[in-house]
Design a protein around this motif. Structure first.
Motif, PDB file in Angstrom:
ATOM      1  N   VAL A  18       0.850  -1.194   0.000  1.00  0.00           N
ATOM      2  CA  VAL A  18       0.000   0.000   0.000  1.00  0.00           C
ATOM      3  C   VAL A  18       0.884   1.242   0.000  1.00  0.00           C
ATOM      4  N   GLY A  19       0.270   2.386  -0.430  1.00  0.00           N
ATOM      5  CA  GLY A  19       1.060   3.605  -0.491  1.00  0.00           C
ATOM      6  C   GLY A  19       0.254   4.845  -0.802  1.00  0.00           C
ATOM      7  N   ASP A  20       0.902   5.786  -1.491  1.00  0.00           N
ATOM      8  CA  ASP A  20       0.315   7.088  -1.811  1.00  0.00           C
ATOM      9  C   ASP A  20      -0.972   6.969  -2.624  1.00  0.00           C
ATOM     10  N   SER A  21      -1.830   7.988  -2.458  1.00  0.00           N
ATOM     11  CA  SER A  21      -3.018   8.157  -3.302  1.00  0.00           C
ATOM     12  C   SER A  21      -3.910   6.921  -3.335  1.00  0.00           C
ATOM     13  N   GLY A  22      -4.041   6.258  -2.197  1.00  0.00           N
ATOM     14  CA  GLY A  22      -4.915   5.099  -2.103  1.00  0.00           C
ATOM     15  C   GLY A  22      -4.420   3.849  -2.793  1.00  0.00           C
ATOM     16  N   THR A  23      -3.131   3.779  -3.090  1.00  0.00           N
ATOM     17  CA  THR A  23      -2.588   2.637  -3.829  1.00  0.00           C
ATOM     18  C   THR A  23      -2.671   1.346  -3.017  1.00  0.00           C
ATOM     19  N   ILE A  24      -3.294   0.330  -3.597  1.00  0.00           N
ATOM     20  CA  ILE A  24      -3.256  -1.035  -3.086  1.00  0.00           C
ATOM     21  C   ILE A  24      -2.916  -1.937  -4.260  1.00  0.00           C
ATOM     22  N   ILE A  25      -1.818  -2.648  -4.176  1.00  0.00           N
ATOM     23  CA  ILE A  25      -1.451  -3.579  -5.232  1.00  0.00           C
ATOM     24  C   ILE A  25      -1.169  -4.941  -4.609  1.00  0.00           C
ATOM     25  N   SER A  26      -1.360  -5.991  -5.379  1.00  0.00           N
ATOM     26  CA  SER A  26      -1.203  -7.336  -4.830  1.00  0.00           C
ATOM     27  C   SER A  26      -0.587  -8.266  -5.865  1.00  0.00           C
ATOM     28  N   THR A  27      -0.012  -9.341  -5.344  1.00  0.00           N
ATOM     29  CA  THR A  27       0.563 -10.377  -6.187  1.00  0.00           C
ATOM     30  C   THR A  27       0.210 -11.736  -5.608  1.00  0.00           C
ATOM     31  N   GLN A  28      -0.017 -12.691  -6.465  1.00  0.00           N
ATOM     32  CA  GLN A  28      -0.212 -14.083  -6.057  1.00  0.00           C
ATOM     33  C   GLN A  28       0.819 -14.984  -6.735  1.00  0.00           C
ATOM     34  N   LYS A  29       1.849 -14.331  -7.285  1.00  0.00           N
ATOM     35  CA  LYS A  29       2.861 -15.069  -8.039  1.00  0.00           C
ATOM     36  C   LYS A  29       4.261 -14.725  -7.540  1.00  0.00           C
ATOM     37  N   PHE A  30       4.427 -14.765  -6.216  1.00  0.00           N
ATOM     38  CA  PHE A  30       5.731 -14.523  -5.606  1.00  0.00           C
ATOM     39  C   PHE A  30       6.309 -13.164  -5.987  1.00  0.00           C
ATOM     40  N   GLY A  31       5.453 -12.198  -6.264  1.00  0.00           N
ATOM     41  CA  GLY A  31       5.915 -10.854  -6.564  1.00  0.00           C
ATOM     42  C   GLY A  31       6.356 -10.631  -7.992  1.00  0.00           C
ATOM     43  N   LYS A  32       6.263 -11.633  -8.834  1.00  0.00           N
ATOM     44  CA  LYS A  32       6.744 -11.483 -10.214  1.00  0.00           C
ATOM     45  C   LYS A  32       5.832 -10.588 -11.031  1.00  0.00           C
ATOM     46  N   THR A  33       4.534 -10.651 -10.767  1.00  0.00           N
ATOM     47  CA  THR A  33       3.575  -9.757 -11.415  1.00  0.00           C
ATOM     48  C   THR A  33       2.626  -9.213 -10.358  1.00  0.00           C
ATOM     49  N   TRP A  34       2.191  -7.944 -10.557  1.00  0.00           N
ATOM     50  CA  TRP A  34       1.327  -7.272  -9.592  1.00  0.00           C
ATOM     51  C   TRP A  34       0.123  -6.682 -10.298  1.00  0.00           C
ATOM     52  N   LYS A  35      -0.990  -6.575  -9.579  1.00  0.00           N
ATOM     53  CA  LYS A  35      -2.182  -5.939 -10.126  1.00  0.00           C
ATOM     54  C   LYS A  35      -2.690  -4.888  -9.145  1.00  0.00           C
ATOM     55  N   ILE A  36      -3.375  -3.871  -9.685  1.00  0.00           N
ATOM     56  CA  ILE A  36      -3.966  -2.824  -8.860  1.00  0.00           C
ATOM     57  C   ILE A  36      -5.307  -3.300  -8.322  1.00  0.00           C
ATOM     58  N   ASN A  37      -5.509  -3.156  -7.008  1.00  0.00           N
ATOM     59  CA  ASN A  37      -6.798  -3.467  -6.401  1.00  0.00           C
ATOM     60  C   ASN A  37      -7.697  -2.242  -6.501  1.00  0.00           C
ATOM     61  N   GLN A  38      -8.821  -2.369  -7.153  1.00  0.00           N
ATOM     62  CA  GLN A  38      -9.714  -1.250  -7.386  1.00  0.00           C
ATOM     63  C   GLN A  38     -10.532  -0.930  -6.135  1.00  0.00           C
ATOM     64  N   HIS A  39     -10.535   0.344  -5.746  1.00  0.00           N
ATOM     65  CA  HIS A  39     -11.360   0.823  -4.644  1.00  0.00           C
ATOM     66  C   HIS A  39     -11.468   2.332  -4.793  1.00  0.00           C
ATOM     67  N   THR A  40     -12.182   2.973  -3.880  1.00  0.00           N
ATOM     68  CA  THR A  40     -12.507   4.386  -4.056  1.00  0.00           C
ATOM     69  C   THR A  40     -11.662   5.333  -3.213  1.00  0.00           C
ATOM     70  N   GLU A  41     -10.768   4.830  -2.376  1.00  0.00           N
ATOM     71  CA  GLU A  41      -9.981   5.703  -1.507  1.00  0.00           C
ATOM     72  C   GLU A  41      -8.855   6.381  -2.277  1.00  0.00           C
ATOM     73  N   THR A  42      -8.606   7.643  -1.929  1.00  0.00           N
ATOM     74  CA  THR A  42      -7.551   8.399  -2.613  1.00  0.00           C
ATOM     75  C   THR A  42      -6.504   8.947  -1.651  1.00  0.00           C
ATOM     76  N   GLY A  43      -6.724   8.806  -0.345  1.00  0.00           N
ATOM     77  CA  GLY A  43      -5.757   9.293   0.631  1.00  0.00           C
ATOM     78  C   GLY A  43      -4.576   8.351   0.769  1.00  0.00           C
ATOM     79  N   ASN A  44      -3.546   8.803   1.472  1.00  0.00           N
ATOM     80  CA  ASN A  44      -2.362   7.975   1.665  1.00  0.00           C
ATOM     81  C   ASN A  44      -2.670   6.788   2.571  1.00  0.00           C
ATOM     82  N   LEU A  45      -2.214   5.626   2.172  1.00  0.00           N
ATOM     83  CA  LEU A  45      -2.335   4.407   2.953  1.00  0.00           C
ATOM     84  C   LEU A  45      -0.956   4.071   3.500  1.00  0.00           C
TER      85      LEU A  45
END
Length: 323
Positions: free
Chosen positions: A173-200
């Motif tokens: 997690v990070g700036d501007s509501g960023t949430i990203i995740s991986t299920q492949k040992f970190g080799k590929t990542w996807k953005i988790n869609q949600h409505t928050e825009t503040g820093n996480l």
């Protein structure tokens, strides 16, 4: 983790306390340098690290402190991970990474392959780990941190925190509501869609499915399905909330601005505010167990509270620094 000024706050939580007067600042040490990461070990040894490579060690749960510098570590330390009492890793400014095999007495730098500052590091076993930092940088290792590879991600927002859900899955997690995740040992990542825009600012999972994210202005996100969806609530008097840490599935703490400590004892169903007197901000949290919790805050102040003989409330203890 992106924390800037710190106090180390040690708490024995054998009893429940709900008033601000239960927490008292007792000593203005460690001196000078800002600390950003702290670990409490089962031996009651504590290691705190921060700006310009400062390391503060205590072998008696904060009764006495000894400053320590390693000639190989001169830049700011922002995060760390320990596999056991002796073996650990630190990360920080300008892509700095170093390993220890003796509990932090000596450190061996390794080549991260990057120059970006790293904020957090997490391992799911003794070999596989992820480190995250500014401008969306992510690097991964599969050999305990000896070598690292850079991973491309969908955006370049700064990342502050990363947590492992299982051996192959991570969430950052990070700036501007960023949430990203991986299920492949970190080799590929996807953005988790949600409505928050503040820093996480911090993410923590108590199980494969249940997790929490703390953020600015009292934001607390909760998931019951491994991060597929998140519910929102506001806690902590709408103050900025930084690191979140759970001792077990029910007992958790959030370090926050204005000296606030937001706690839960029912797995996040309800949250309660406590305060550290004369502490401006708390930024980091770590726990030995449900009986020993360590919070880090501003201005190098050091506070220790323990259960008194009557079994109610807490009392402050003066801590001493040894040079």
């Amino acid at each position: 983790m992106h924390y800037f000024y710190l106090t180390i706050l040690f708490v024995s939580i054998s009893v429940v306390v709900s008033t601000g007067g239960d927490w008292q600042w007792s000593h203005p040490v460690p001196p000078g340098n800002v600390l950003h990461t702290v670990h409490v070990f089962y031996s009651l040894h504590i290691l705190a690290m921060g700006d310009a490579g400062i390391m503060m060690q205590s072998s008696d749960f904060g009764q006495y402190w000894q400053p320590h510098y390693d000639k190989n570590i001169t830049k700011n330390i922002y995060g760390s991970h320990f596999f056991n009492r002796l073996k650990g890793i630190l990360i920080g400014e300008d892509g700095m990474i170093a390993l220890t095999k003796d509990g932090g007495n000596s450190w061996q730098p390794v080549n991260s392959g990057i120059k970006e500052t790293l904020h957090d590091v997490m391992f799911n076993d003794s070999n596989y780990g992820i480190a995250v930092g500014i401008n969306g940088v992510i690097i991964q290792t599969d050999n305990g941190g000896t070598t690292w590879n850079r991973i491309k991600i969908p955006n370049n927002n700064t990342l502050y925190s990363v947590h492992a859900l299982n051996r192959s899955s991570f969430i950052a997690v990070g700036d501007s509501g960023t949430i990203i995740s991986t299920q492949k040992f970190g080799k590929t990542w996807k953005i988790n869609q949600h409505t928050e825009t503040g820093n996480l600012n911090s993410v923590f999972f108590v199980s494969r499915s249940k997790g929490f994210i703390s953020g600015d202005k009292g934001l607390l996100l909760t998931t019951e399905n491994g991060g597929v969806s998140w519910s929102k609530r506001t806690v902590g008097m709408e103050r900025n909330l930084y690191e979140i840490y759970f001792c077990d599935s029910r007992t958790g703490y959030i370090a926050g601005a204005g000296g606030i400590i937001v706690t839960t004892t029912d797995g996040g169903k309800s949250w309660h505010n406590k305060f550290a007197t004369n502490v401006k901000d708390n930024y980091a949290a770590h726990a030995l167990s449900s009986q020993y919790v360590c919070l880090a805050g501003d201005a190098g102040r050091l506070t220790v509270t323990i259960k008194n003989k009557a079994g109610i409330g807490y009392r402050s203890k003066m801590n001493k620094i040894v040079f």
